[in-house]
Design an enzyme around this catalytic site. Structure first.
Site, PDB file in Angstrom:
ATOM      1  N   HIS A 226       0.820  -1.211   0.000  1.00 48.32           N
ATOM      2  CA  HIS A 226       0.000   0.000   0.000  1.00 48.32           C
ATOM      3  C   HIS A 226       0.858   1.266   0.000  1.00 48.32           C
ATOM      4  CE1 HIS A 226      -3.267   2.644   1.874  1.00 48.32           C
ATOM      5  NE2 HIS A 226      -3.823   2.158   0.794  1.00 48.32           N
ATOM      6  N   LYS A 228       3.360   4.398  -1.166  1.00 53.32           N
ATOM      7  CA  LYS A 228       3.538   5.322  -2.289  1.00 53.32           C
ATOM      8  C   LYS A 228       4.873   6.027  -2.078  1.00 53.32           C
ATOM      9  CE  LYS A 228      -1.090   4.950  -1.642  1.00 53.32           C
ATOM     10  NZ  LYS A 228      -1.748   4.441  -0.420  1.00 53.32           N
ATOM     11  N   ASP A 233      17.306  10.340  -7.657  1.00 49.25           N
ATOM     12  CA  ASP A 233      18.748  10.590  -7.462  1.00 49.25           C
ATOM     13  C   ASP A 233      19.182  10.464  -6.006  1.00 49.25           C
ATOM     14  OD1 ASP A 233      18.927  11.009 -10.170  1.00 49.25           O
ATOM     15  OD2 ASP A 233      18.925  13.200 -10.029  1.00 49.25           O
ATOM     16  N   HIS A 404      -9.282  11.320   2.161  1.00 48.91           N
ATOM     17  CA  HIS A 404      -8.360  10.200   1.987  1.00 48.91           C
ATOM     18  C   HIS A 404      -7.013  10.464   2.646  1.00 48.91           C
ATOM     19  CE1 HIS A 404      -5.852   7.262  -0.446  1.00 48.91           C
ATOM     20  NE2 HIS A 404      -6.896   6.513  -0.127  1.00 48.91           N
ATOM     21  N   LYS A 406      -4.080  10.774   5.373  1.00 56.34           N
ATOM     22  CA  LYS A 406      -3.733   9.960   6.541  1.00 56.34           C
ATOM     23  C   LYS A 406      -2.709  10.760   7.347  1.00 56.34           C
ATOM     24  CE  LYS A 406      -4.115   6.800   2.824  1.00 56.34           C
ATOM     25  NZ  LYS A 406      -5.364   6.195   2.981  1.00 56.34           N
ATOM     26  N   ASP A 411       0.173  18.179  19.537  1.00 59.28           N
ATOM     27  CA  ASP A 411       0.658  19.342  20.291  1.00 59.28           C
ATOM     28  C   ASP A 411       1.208  20.446  19.401  1.00 59.28           C
ATOM     29  OD1 ASP A 411      -0.088  18.058  22.567  1.00 59.28           O
ATOM     30  OD2 ASP A 411       1.933  17.619  23.287  1.00 59.28           O
TER      31      ASP A 411
END
Length: 486
Positions: A226, A228, A233, A404, A406, A411
């Site tokens: 899952h 991404k 470089d 969507h 996450k 604080d």
């Protein structure tokens, strides 16, 4: 009459065999000592869905983490990795000591990852917050255009559409310039990629499917990549919630507005993304890679930049590190916890941590979608809200589109951005990754974006939520029983 008796006799034999097999499966489930709620969920499926329950368990329920597909550690920690860790471990310890003076016990997630040798602590990185595809894709494509040695991409979803085709053209062009290009795609997530892998391979690009799902390997379908990740470089990295798909750019072609968050990272923390890419590469190719210094160049030190560690976890991990770093940070919060997540089906320990934080006077706020892309997930998520609301947690339903992102901000000092949903699948089953960022300025930008998202959301009022119809509550409760399997 004889035929009927014979049929009844054979049916009884099959019933007895099914009962014997089911008892064996139940014993196996109990002996695995897995999470009690998950064990109970599978037992209930076996009980209420005869035959189908066995099929579901065989293909998706068996604990394959200890079996051969994850036993062999293909990735070899060569001298490049060993020397890097040795060289910078003491720097990480010094950075922890400096951070402790600034944020106190909030260094806990950094300290945990360092002590477990999961991530070094990288200071003075430049980190850019990218909101939605409108910001992510221009930044990504511009960075890819500037590649001079290599491009590494690892995506759950890679779709053949406008964005997918544009990325494909860039990768093919860079490969023609002599740039090394490697692409890893999840076989199940990227089921609309069509002929793009063929085009990339014809251009000399390495393309690998992560755990291909075939009839003979259906049991592997439960374990997905899952993540991404993009590394360019060894100097520039991208990580977050956005896949390669038109739905993220909100250009009017898709009716649903897609709200998501991504990061661009420049500095030594990119090495952590690179390490994890090579681990995935070793897994899919079954090869050991001698990690050349060209993939881990000396990083630019950005004065007063962000301190970053990277939490990576999956079914092969010794521990659920993404869950652990969240718990360690939540338990040290003093003022506020702000969470945005699309799939909120928290395991018991996370639920308890949030409730205790709110009960201790800490402001806890949560944004989830008003309308999810999964009926079962949404109602399972809704089943948890009553208790949280009673504890004083403010829960907002995002109305503008699909939330969507996450993200977590604690604080106003510590930020989490990654691929991790707050459910058992992300914490224990999928391969996931997240950046933990300490920089006050960045946290302020995160909190500002959270405030914007709240403005597009509606606060759940306790009385109205409790007064919902019994039918809705019943659906929520039934879907919750399936939560450990989702």
């Amino acid at each position: 009459m004889d035929n009927i008796l014979e049929f009844v006799k054979q049916s009884q034999i099959w019933v007895v065999l099914y009962i014997i097999v089911s008892i064996g499966v139940v014993i196996t489930i109990l002996l695995e000592n897995r999470n009690p709620s998950k064990s109970l969920a599978y037992i209930l499926v076996l009980l209420f869905l005869p035959v189908v329950g066995l099929i579901v368990y065989y293909f998706f329920g068996r604990d394959l983490r200890k079996e051969k597909i994850f036993k062999k550690k293909v990735f070899k920690e060569t001298h490049i990795v060993t020397e890097f860790i040795h060289k910078y471990f003491s720097d990480s310890e010094r950075e922890l000591a400096r951070m402790e003076k600034e944020i106190g016990d909030l260094i806990s997630p950094f300290k945990l990852l360092l002590s477990q040798k999961q991530s070094l602590v990288h200071r003075n990185n430049r980190v850019t917050l990218l909101t939605n595809g409108e910001e992510k894709f221009p930044a990504l494509f511009d960075a890819l255009d500037q590649a001079r040695h290599h491009i590494h991409l690892e995506y759950y979803i890679f779709t053949k559409d406008d964005i997918g085709n544009q990325l494909t053209e860039i990768l093919i062009r860079k490969a023609s310039e002599g740039i090394i290009v490697r692409v890893i795609i999840d076989d199940r997530g990227s089921n609309h990629i069509k002929d793009i892998p063929r085009k990339l391979k014809e251009a000399g690009i390495e393309v690998y499917q992560f755990m291909p799902v075939r009839f003979a390997s259906l049991s592997q379908a439960n374990y997905r990549n899952h993540r991404k990740i993009v590394v360019i470089d060894g100097k520039t990295g991208f990580v977050g919630g956005l896949n390669i798909d038109d739905r993220y750019i909100n250009n009017g072609k898709h009716q649903l507005f897609w709200r998501d968050t991504h990061l661009k990272i420049e500095g030594s923390a990119v090495k952590e993304l690179q390490f994890n890419f090579f681990k995935s590469l070793s897994f899919v190719t079954k090869k050991q890679y001698e990690l050349e210094s060209a993939y881990f160049p000396e990083a630019i030190d950005y004065d007063d930049g962000a301190t970053i560690s990277v939490a990576a976890s999956g079914p092969a991990s010794p521990h659920p590190y993404n869950l652990e770093v969240l718990l360690s940070a939540i338990n040290q919060a003093k003022k506020s916890i702000r969470i945005a997540n699309p799939y909120f089906i928290p395991p018991a320990e996370l639920l308890t941590a949030l409730e205790l934080a709110a009960a201790s006077g800490i402001e806890v706020e949560l944004i989830i979608p008003a309308q999810s892309d999964s009926y079962i997930v949404q109602h399972a998520s809704f089943s948890y809200l009553k208790t949280l609301i009673k504890r004083g947690i403010k829960i907002y339903l995002y109305n503008k589109g699909f939330m969507h992102a996450k993200t977590v901000v604690i604080d106003g000092k510590l930020s989490f951005v990654g691929t991790v949903n707050m459910d058992i699948r992300s914490f224990y089953i999928n391969f996931e990754i997240a950046a933990i960022v300490h920089q006050p300025e960045f946290a302020s930008r995160m909190e500002y974006q959270f405030a914007l998202d709240k403005a597009d959301s509606s606060l759940i009022k306790a009385k109205e939520w409790v007064a919902r119809s019994q039918s809705k509550k019943f659906i929520d409760s039934v879907c919750r029983l399936l939560a450990p399997l989702l």
